[in-house]
Design a protein around this motif. Structure first.
Motif, mmCIF file in Angstrom:
data_model
loop_
_atom_site.group_PDB
_atom_site.id
_atom_site.type_symbol
_atom_site.label_atom_id
_atom_site.label_comp_id
_atom_site.label_asym_id
_atom_site.label_seq_id
_atom_site.Cartn_x
_atom_site.Cartn_y
_atom_site.Cartn_z
ATOM 1 N N ASP A 102 0.823 -1.224 0.000
ATOM 2 C CA ASP A 102 0.000 0.000 0.000
ATOM 3 C C ASP A 102 0.851 1.266 0.000
ATOM 4 O O ASP A 102 0.327 2.371 0.089
ATOM 5 C CB ASP A 102 -0.955 0.015 1.196
ATOM 6 N N GLY A 103 2.144 1.138 -0.125
ATOM 7 C CA GLY A 103 3.049 2.274 -0.193
ATOM 8 C C GLY A 103 4.471 1.774 -0.345
ATOM 9 O O GLY A 103 4.754 0.596 -0.102
ATOM 10 N N SER A 104 5.369 2.668 -0.731
ATOM 11 C CA SER A 104 6.756 2.260 -0.962
ATOM 12 C C SER A 104 7.698 2.678 0.157
ATOM 13 O O SER A 104 8.804 2.142 0.265
ATOM 14 C CB SER A 104 7.262 2.842 -2.288
ATOM 15 N N ASP A 105 7.290 3.640 0.996
ATOM 16 C CA ASP A 105 8.169 4.124 2.061
ATOM 17 C C ASP A 105 7.901 3.437 3.394
ATOM 18 O O ASP A 105 8.836 2.943 4.039
ATOM 19 C CB ASP A 105 8.026 5.639 2.222
ATOM 20 N N ASN A 106 6.660 3.410 3.806
ATOM 21 C CA ASN A 106 6.287 2.788 5.081
ATOM 22 C C ASN A 106 5.043 1.926 4.895
ATOM 23 O O ASN A 106 3.959 2.240 5.410
ATOM 24 C CB ASN A 106 6.028 3.869 6.140
ATOM 25 N N PRO A 107 5.157 0.831 4.161
ATOM 26 C CA PRO A 107 3.984 -0.001 3.888
ATOM 27 C C PRO A 107 3.463 -0.683 5.149
ATOM 28 O O PRO A 107 4.232 -1.040 6.045
ATOM 29 C CB PRO A 107 4.513 -1.029 2.887
ATOM 30 N N THR A 108 2.158 -0.881 5.205
ATOM 31 C CA THR A 108 1.535 -1.573 6.338
ATOM 32 C C THR A 108 0.636 -2.720 5.884
ATOM 33 O O THR A 108 0.247 -3.552 6.692
ATOM 34 C CB THR A 108 0.690 -0.605 7.187
ATOM 35 N N ARG A 109 0.272 -2.747 4.605
ATOM 36 C CA ARG A 109 -0.574 -3.801 4.082
ATOM 37 C C ARG A 109 -0.029 -4.277 2.743
ATOM 38 O O ARG A 109 0.635 -3.531 2.022
ATOM 39 C CB ARG A 109 -2.023 -3.336 3.900
ATOM 40 N N PHE A 168 -4.433 -14.000 -0.494
ATOM 41 C CA PHE A 168 -3.277 -13.996 0.397
ATOM 42 C C PHE A 168 -3.003 -12.549 0.804
ATOM 43 O O PHE A 168 -2.763 -11.708 -0.062
ATOM 44 C CB PHE A 168 -2.038 -14.566 -0.284
ATOM 45 N N GLU A 169 -3.026 -12.269 2.093
ATOM 46 C CA GLU A 169 -2.776 -10.922 2.583
ATOM 47 C C GLU A 169 -1.588 -10.914 3.542
ATOM 48 O O GLU A 169 -1.201 -11.955 4.084
ATOM 49 C CB GLU A 169 -4.023 -10.376 3.291
ATOM 50 N N ARG A 193 -0.015 -13.021 8.344
ATOM 51 C CA ARG A 193 -0.246 -13.558 6.993
ATOM 52 C C ARG A 193 -1.498 -14.440 6.944
ATOM 53 O O ARG A 193 -1.430 -15.666 6.932
ATOM 54 C CB ARG A 193 0.971 -14.372 6.546
ATOM 55 N N PRO A 194 -2.703 -13.815 6.894
ATOM 56 C CA PRO A 194 -3.920 -14.606 6.753
ATOM 57 C C PRO A 194 -4.142 -15.041 5.302
ATOM 58 O O PRO A 194 -3.780 -14.328 4.367
ATOM 59 C CB PRO A 194 -5.016 -13.637 7.205
#
Length: 330
Positions: A227-234, A256-257, A276-277
């Motif tokens: 969801d982002g390149s600097d500080n991704p969370t998902r 796969f998440e 990792r669900p």
């Protein structure tokens, strides 16, 4: 077209990592196009590399046979960095003629030249040899590659895939590697990265059967979209069977998440944790965690490291407890 790799000076082409560079687009060289202008640019990491050089090979693409090698050129990166101007380097090799123009600088150089980073990667290489290591002997120096900058901090180091029994044991987002095909480049490219499960020292298994049969048959690759390149969370993960030319993108069927545990996990203080669900048909069918056991400096993180060793030494970890298996491209 041309293919560029970056590696230590003096190493032959075959020993420079496929994942360190890019391939240009193919340009028609008939008639007035005998001097193709590729305008190929890319960003790569040379930290810790001994005397890096740019190594370029030029080919003539053939439809029904192997592409013809037209020549190659090498130039030290330090020589290119002395000036922002492009340098002409003569092609060498049997029957080689002409030269190519090469320049290098900071990442902003591409923007200054109005050149978009190439999204064409060199063709993926053969899978490496299967090797093994005792878990006590795994360090930040190897045999698995260690994830470092420019990866986001939460993706650096080496991660334990928990509760996988005789299947996967460790994963690293490190690169560039000798894989090619855009796998394990060591950075997020437009919020994305791909990891070849049977890749070059980036994935380890608890059992050698898990590392050979299915993985080799399909050449399994996981494509990560963050969801982002600097500080991704998902992250959404799309599995790919490269040998079958199949990418599973239907999330309603297989989902796969990967989600960052922003508050950590009290069982593993000091470690980065990704949950990792996995879902099938919208129903949760499995869940585990990626637990950082070695940080980006190569230090083992406690107590996560000891818990990893304890698990891999147990009977649940396949037929060879205390030993893990990985692939290495020579």
């Amino acid at each position: 077209y041309c293919v560029a790799r970056v590696g230590p000076a003096g190493l032959p082409w075959s020993e420079k990592p496929r994942g360190s560079g890019r391939r240009s687009s193919k340009v028609d060289t008939k008639g007035d196009h005998a001097n193709p202008q590729w305008d190929m640019g890319f960003v790569t990491d040379v930290a810790g590399m001994d005397g890096p050089e740019v190594h370029v090979r030029v080919y003539d693409a053939d439809l029904l046979s192997d592409d013809d090698f037209l020549g190659e050129a090498r130039i030290a990166l330090s020589e290119l960095l002395e000036t922002k101007e492009a340098k002409s380097v003569a092609l060498s090799g049997e029957g080689a003629q002409g030269s190519i123009s090469v320049s290098a600088g900071r990442e902003s150089l591409l923007q200054e030249r109005d050149i978009k980073p190439s999204s064409i990667f060199e063709k993926i290489g053969p899978m490496g040899d299967l090797k093994s290591v005792k878990v006590q002997d795994i360090t930040g120096d190897g045999p698995l590659r260690l994830g470092k900058a420019p990866l986001p901090p939460t993706l650096r180091g080496i991660f334990w895939l928990t509760d996988q029994a005789s299947s996967s044991a460790l994963v690293s987002m490190a690169g560039p590697t000798k894989n090619g095909g855009g796998c394990s480049t060591g950075r997020l490219i437009q919020n994305k990265m791909s990891i070849r499960v049977g890749g070059d020292r980036v994935w380890a298994f608890a059992d050698n059967k898990a590392a050979t049969n299915f993985i080799r048959a399909v050449d399994l690759i996981y494509n990560f979209v963050f969801d982002g390149s600097d500080n991704p969370t998902r992250c959404q993960i799309y599995p790919e069977a490269r040998n079958l030319s199949v990418v599973l993108t239907a999330e309603q069927l297989l989902d796969f998440e990967m989600n960052l545990a922003t508050d950590g996990d009290e069982r593993y203080p000091g470690s980065v944790i990704w949950n990792r669900p996995s879902f099938m048909g919208g129903k949760l069918v499995n869940e585990y965690a990626l637990v950082q056991v070695i940080d980006e400096t190569g230090s083992r993180i406690q107590p996560a490291w000891d818990k990893f060793v304890e698990y891999q030494m147990s009977d649940v970890a396949g037929a060879t407890p205390g030993e893990v298996f990985y692939h290495e491209i020579s």
